[in-house]
Design a protein around this motif. Structure first.
Motif, PDB file in Angstrom:
ATOM      1  N   GLU A 137       0.812  -1.216   0.000  1.00 18.64           N
ATOM      2  CA  GLU A 137       0.000   0.000   0.000  1.00 18.64           C
ATOM      3  C   GLU A 137       0.846   1.266   0.000  1.00 18.64           C
ATOM      4  N   GLY A 138       1.839   1.332   0.877  1.00 18.89           N
ATOM      5  CA  GLY A 138       2.675   2.530   0.948  1.00 18.89           C
ATOM      6  C   GLY A 138       3.409   2.787  -0.354  1.00 18.89           C
ATOM      7  N   GLN A 139       3.908   1.736  -0.943  1.00 14.59           N
ATOM      8  CA  GLN A 139       4.644   1.840  -2.211  1.00 14.59           C
ATOM      9  C   GLN A 139       3.722   2.338  -3.332  1.00 14.59           C
ATOM     10  N   ILE A 140       2.481   1.832  -3.370  1.00  9.05           N
ATOM     11  CA  ILE A 140       1.537   2.253  -4.412  1.00  9.05           C
ATOM     12  C   ILE A 140       1.175   3.727  -4.221  1.00  9.05           C
ATOM     13  N   ARG A 141       0.943   4.139  -2.960  1.00  8.98           N
ATOM     14  CA  ARG A 141       0.603   5.545  -2.712  1.00  8.98           C
ATOM     15  C   ARG A 141       1.772   6.460  -3.111  1.00  8.98           C
ATOM     16  N   GLN A 142       2.976   6.027  -2.849  1.00  2.90           N
ATOM     17  CA  GLN A 142       4.128   6.836  -3.216  1.00  2.90           C
ATOM     18  C   GLN A 142       4.231   6.976  -4.733  1.00  2.90           C
ATOM     19  N   ARG A 143       4.058   5.870  -5.441  1.00  2.00           N
ATOM     20  CA  ARG A 143       4.122   5.938  -6.904  1.00  2.00           C
ATOM     21  C   ARG A 143       3.009   6.840  -7.450  1.00  2.00           C
ATOM     22  N   ALA A 144       1.814   6.747  -6.875  1.00  2.00           N
ATOM     23  CA  ALA A 144       0.703   7.588  -7.320  1.00  2.00           C
ATOM     24  C   ALA A 144       1.052   9.063  -7.157  1.00  2.00           C
ATOM     25  N   ASN A 145       1.590   9.426  -6.005  1.00  2.00           N
ATOM     26  CA  ASN A 145       1.900  10.834  -5.756  1.00  2.00           C
ATOM     27  C   ASN A 145       3.077  11.319  -6.595  1.00  2.00           C
ATOM     28  N   ASP A 146       4.042  10.447  -6.850  1.00  2.00           N
ATOM     29  CA  ASP A 146       5.143  10.831  -7.736  1.00  2.00           C
ATOM     30  C   ASP A 146       4.611  11.161  -9.138  1.00  2.00           C
ATOM     31  N   VAL A 380      -6.956   0.465  -7.709  1.00  2.00           N
ATOM     32  CA  VAL A 380      -8.037   1.377  -8.077  1.00  2.00           C
ATOM     33  C   VAL A 380      -8.390   2.283  -6.898  1.00  2.00           C
ATOM     34  N   LYS A 381      -8.470   1.693  -5.724  1.00  2.00           N
ATOM     35  CA  LYS A 381      -8.792   2.470  -4.514  1.00  2.00           C
ATOM     36  C   LYS A 381      -7.763   3.567  -4.264  1.00  2.00           C
ATOM     37  N   ILE A 382      -6.506   3.199  -4.278  1.00  2.00           N
ATOM     38  CA  ILE A 382      -5.440   4.180  -4.000  1.00  2.00           C
ATOM     39  C   ILE A 382      -5.359   5.205  -5.127  1.00  2.00           C
ATOM     40  N   ALA A 383      -5.502   4.759  -6.360  1.00  2.00           N
ATOM     41  CA  ALA A 383      -5.452   5.683  -7.489  1.00  2.00           C
ATOM     42  C   ALA A 383      -6.513   6.768  -7.342  1.00  2.00           C
ATOM     43  N   LEU A 384      -7.711   6.378  -6.941  1.00  2.00           N
ATOM     44  CA  LEU A 384      -8.789   7.350  -6.721  1.00  2.00           C
ATOM     45  C   LEU A 384      -8.476   8.270  -5.547  1.00  2.00           C
ATOM     46  N   GLN A 385      -8.105   7.675  -4.422  1.00  2.00           N
ATOM     47  CA  GLN A 385      -7.889   8.476  -3.212  1.00  2.00           C
ATOM     48  C   GLN A 385      -6.809   9.526  -3.411  1.00  2.00           C
ATOM     49  N   GLU A 386      -5.676   9.121  -3.956  1.00  2.00           N
ATOM     50  CA  GLU A 386      -4.556  10.054  -4.073  1.00  2.00           C
ATOM     51  C   GLU A 386      -4.819  11.107  -5.144  1.00  2.00           C
ATOM     52  N   TRP A 387      -5.432  10.708  -6.260  1.00  2.00           N
ATOM     53  CA  TRP A 387      -5.740  11.671  -7.319  1.00  2.00           C
ATOM     54  C   TRP A 387      -6.745  12.714  -6.822  1.00  2.00           C
ATOM     55  N   LEU A 388      -7.825  12.254  -6.182  1.00  2.00           N
ATOM     56  CA  LEU A 388      -8.898  13.180  -5.798  1.00  2.00           C
ATOM     57  C   LEU A 388      -8.488  14.106  -4.662  1.00  2.00           C
ATOM     58  N   LYS A 389      -7.494  13.717  -3.880  1.00  2.00           N
ATOM     59  CA  LYS A 389      -6.967  14.642  -2.874  1.00  2.00           C
ATOM     60  C   LYS A 389      -6.362  15.875  -3.534  1.00  2.00           C
TER      61      LYS A 389
END
Length: 419
Positions: A137-146, A380-389
């Motif tokens: 999870e942490g790795q996916i969130r980091q990649r999303a934000n990068d 999909v969950k993380i992609a949505l959460q990080e993008w919509l923030k």
């Protein structure tokens, strides 16, 4: 009967193509040329096309296509039954990817039916289980934000966001390559191979792409044998189920299947979801207002925008809904259509985050259910959460013509966004 993956042989049943190769047992009134995956009506709006199958076609019909003739099943109930009975609807030889008959291999575990299927799944289940993917999870969130950092910088400099290239593809593919232990600097080349294999609908182009994938993966497997790491390719190369190492054919077939399966499906799913949200600001606002319901939201979006199909081959004669199908017949469960079955999902084209919980078929079911389902849901969950923030509202760039390419994984080809 169970097959020996260490000593694979090409399937003996034929692949029928064209009206002149419709088997005699198919009733003429059930023969269709629906255009699924290739026709202009499908390519104009694939998901609406598949939702309309319930009004335009019988529950089971025989489809004639340049890519092969087969039974199409579109009812949720029939798919649940077929996918849960591999002794009737076999996976052996059911995948459409071309292989050299003189160097044949099985795609593992998708083409391996019970009882041998489970020993292969056990090798990678620790990685793809719910507990395994949560470690990512942490790795996916980091990649999303990068990726979002790069998108915002590009937009600030006067550029535009091409979602498919800037976020939809690189997020899941980068995560997948991390899991597999494959190099990030080859990401775009890997995707190009997969796209040509999955979307060209040209057997020669598919075969050429398969040759490139084969040559690369054989070299990568040898590298992992010599230099083990924590990635899935290395895990498979060094696995010893039942105390015995896998054969070269088994290792290659397993790695190759994961490689093909991991490069396109979540990418297409994200593209579909973002296109829908860009065109439906009310649903975007509802997602913002209900952060506690993100899991329900993801499940409904996966139902509405499922992207692929599930092929099988009849292992015995079988009658369903009064229709006699014969051993060797090819069958496709049209999973997106099954997720639009109005008997199971009333008003099926409507996105309703409060639907009663039912089994969705985005990832199939049964012994061959998608190994990556838990990972896909998390992505999909993380992609949505990080993008919509960071990008709370967006729309499709004015004047854009949304296009789809033929093939067995469905998503818009390009998606320029503005905000």
């Amino acid at each position: 009967m169970p097959i020996d993956a260490a000593n694979p042989v090409p399937p003996s049943f034929p692949r029928h193509v064209g009206m002149d190769q419709v088997p005699d047992h198919v009733p003429p009134e059930l023969i269709r040329q629906s255009g699924l995956t290739v026709g202009p009506d499908f390519l104009a709006n694939p998901h609406d096309f598949m939702a309309a199958l319930h009004e335009k076609q019988p529950p089971i019909y025989y489809d004639v296509s340049p890519m092969g003739n087969m039974w199409h099943l579109i009812k949720h109930e029939d798919a649940l039954f077929g996918l849960r009975h591999p002794e009737i609807f076999s996976n052996e030889g059911a995948t459409p990817f071309p292989r050299d008959p003189n160097d044949y291999f099985y795609f593992i575990p998708i083409e391996i039916d019970p009882p041998h299927h489970r020993k292969y799944r056990n090798i990678v289940d620790p990685v793809f289980s719910p507990q395994g993917v949560l470690k990512l999870e942490g790795q996916i969130r980091q990649r999303a934000n990068d990726l979002i950092d790069a998108i915002e910088a590009k937009v600030a400099a006067g550029g535009t966001c091409e979602f498919t290239e800037d976020y939809g593809r690189p997020l899941p593919v980068s995560v997948f390559l991390d899991i597999m232990g494959l190099p990030q600097n080859m990401r775009d080349e890997f995707v190009d191979w997969a796209v040509k294999l999955l979307h060209s609908n040209d057997r020669a182009i598919m075969a050429d792409s398969m040759q490139k994938i084969t040559a690369y993966l054989k070299q990568a497997i040898e590298e992992k044998k010599a230099n083990p790491d924590d990635g899935v390719v290395s895990r498979i190369a060094h696995a010893t189920p039942d105390g015995q190492p896998l054969s070269d054919k088994e290792i290659f077939g397993f790695v190759c299947f994961l490689f093909i399966g991991g490069l396109d499906t979540v990418f297409a799913t994200l593209n579909n979801i973002w296109l829908y949200l860009a065109q439906n600001p009310d649903k975007l606002a509802e997602i913002h207002a209900r952060p506690q319901d993100i899991d329900k939201i993801v499940e409904e979006l996966l139902r509405r925008w499922s992207v692929t199909f599930s092929g099988r081959v009849l292992d015995k004669d079988f009658e369903m809904r009064g229709i006699q199908m014969k051993k060797g017949d090819r069958v496709t469960f049209v999973l997106p259509a099954c997720n639009f079955d109005p008997e199971v999902f009333p008003d099926p084209k409507e996105v309703d985050f409060d639907r009663p919980r039912k089994t969705i078929l985005a990832f199939t079911v049964g012994v061959h259910s998608c190994m990556g389902a838990h990972l896909a849901r998390l992505e999909v969950k993380i992609a949505l959460q990080e993008w919509l923030k960071r990008i709370p509202s967006f729309s499709v760039k004015p004047g854009t013509q949304i296009e789809y390419r033929p093939g067995g994984v469905i998503g818009p080809e390009h998606l320029p966004l503005v905000w």
